[in-house]
Design a protein around this motif. Structure first.
Motif, PDB file in Angstrom:
ATOM      1  N   LYS A   8       0.858  -1.164   0.000  1.00  0.00           N
ATOM      2  CA  LYS A   8       0.000   0.000   0.000  1.00  0.00           C
ATOM      3  C   LYS A   8       0.905   1.227   0.000  1.00  0.00           C
ATOM      4  O   LYS A   8       2.013   1.202   0.541  1.00  0.00           O
ATOM      5  N   PRO A   9       0.471   2.288  -0.642  1.00  0.00           N
ATOM      6  CA  PRO A   9       1.307   3.481  -0.711  1.00  0.00           C
ATOM      7  C   PRO A   9       1.631   4.011   0.685  1.00  0.00           C
ATOM      8  O   PRO A   9       0.786   3.968   1.583  1.00  0.00           O
ATOM      9  N   ILE A  10       2.864   4.469   0.847  1.00  0.00           N
ATOM     10  CA  ILE A  10       3.253   5.084   2.112  1.00  0.00           C
ATOM     11  C   ILE A  10       3.897   6.428   1.807  1.00  0.00           C
ATOM     12  O   ILE A  10       4.469   6.640   0.748  1.00  0.00           O
ATOM     13  N   SER A  11       3.825   7.327   2.755  1.00  0.00           N
ATOM     14  CA  SER A  11       4.413   8.656   2.596  1.00  0.00           C
ATOM     15  C   SER A  11       5.885   8.623   2.986  1.00  0.00           C
ATOM     16  O   SER A  11       6.363   7.653   3.588  1.00  0.00           O
ATOM     17  N   ASP A  12       6.588   9.698   2.675  1.00  0.00           N
ATOM     18  CA  ASP A  12       7.987   9.821   3.098  1.00  0.00           C
ATOM     19  C   ASP A  12       8.085   9.736   4.613  1.00  0.00           C
ATOM     20  O   ASP A  12       8.984   9.084   5.147  1.00  0.00           O
ATOM     21  N   LEU A  13       7.177  10.388   5.316  1.00  0.00           N
ATOM     22  CA  LEU A  13       7.209  10.368   6.783  1.00  0.00           C
ATOM     23  C   LEU A  13       6.989   8.963   7.330  1.00  0.00           C
ATOM     24  O   LEU A  13       7.660   8.552   8.271  1.00  0.00           O
ATOM     25  N   SER A  41       2.749  -3.347  -7.372  1.00  0.00           N
ATOM     26  CA  SER A  41       1.679  -4.344  -7.325  1.00  0.00           C
ATOM     27  C   SER A  41       2.222  -5.773  -7.386  1.00  0.00           C
ATOM     28  O   SER A  41       1.473  -6.724  -7.228  1.00  0.00           O
ATOM     29  N   LYS A  42       3.545  -5.885  -7.631  1.00  0.00           N
ATOM     30  CA  LYS A  42       4.186  -7.198  -7.689  1.00  0.00           C
ATOM     31  C   LYS A  42       5.626  -7.045  -7.223  1.00  0.00           C
ATOM     32  O   LYS A  42       6.139  -5.929  -7.153  1.00  0.00           O
ATOM     33  N   PRO A  43       6.279  -8.145  -6.870  1.00  0.00           N
ATOM     34  CA  PRO A  43       7.691  -8.058  -6.478  1.00  0.00           C
ATOM     35  C   PRO A  43       8.532  -7.424  -7.581  1.00  0.00           C
ATOM     36  O   PRO A  43       8.245  -7.594  -8.766  1.00  0.00           O
ATOM     37  N   MET A  44       9.560  -6.685  -7.181  1.00  0.00           N
ATOM     38  CA  MET A  44      10.435  -6.004  -8.142  1.00  0.00           C
ATOM     39  C   MET A  44      11.862  -6.506  -7.993  1.00  0.00           C
ATOM     40  O   MET A  44      12.333  -6.734  -6.877  1.00  0.00           O
TER      41      MET A  44
END
Length: 66
Positions: A8-13, A41-44
């Motif tokens: 899930k998206p996370i912020s810099d903080l 959305s998938k492993p990189m």
């Protein structure tokens, strides 16, 4: 690290807080790598991360160390 930070998206903080909570050294590049992985959305692979960040932002060894 807790599993609730993944996919899930996370912020810099939030990214900085995760490093701090886990006693890890945090740098701008490490925060960028963590955010990129969390947003994926998938492993990189290391190569995919490097391609997305670009050589002007980091070198590939930084990604391996992260």
């Amino acid at each position: 690290m807790s599993k609730d930070c993944c996919h899930k998206p996370i912020s810099d903080l939030d990214a900085r807080a995760l490093f701090l909570q886990n006693g890890l050294n945090r740098t701008k590049v490490k925060v960028k790598v963590l955010r990129l992985i969390a947003d994926a959305s998938k492993p990189m692979s290391v190569a995919e991360i490097f391609e997305q960040l670009g050589p002007e932002n980091c070198d590939i060894s930084t990604i391996f160390r992260t």
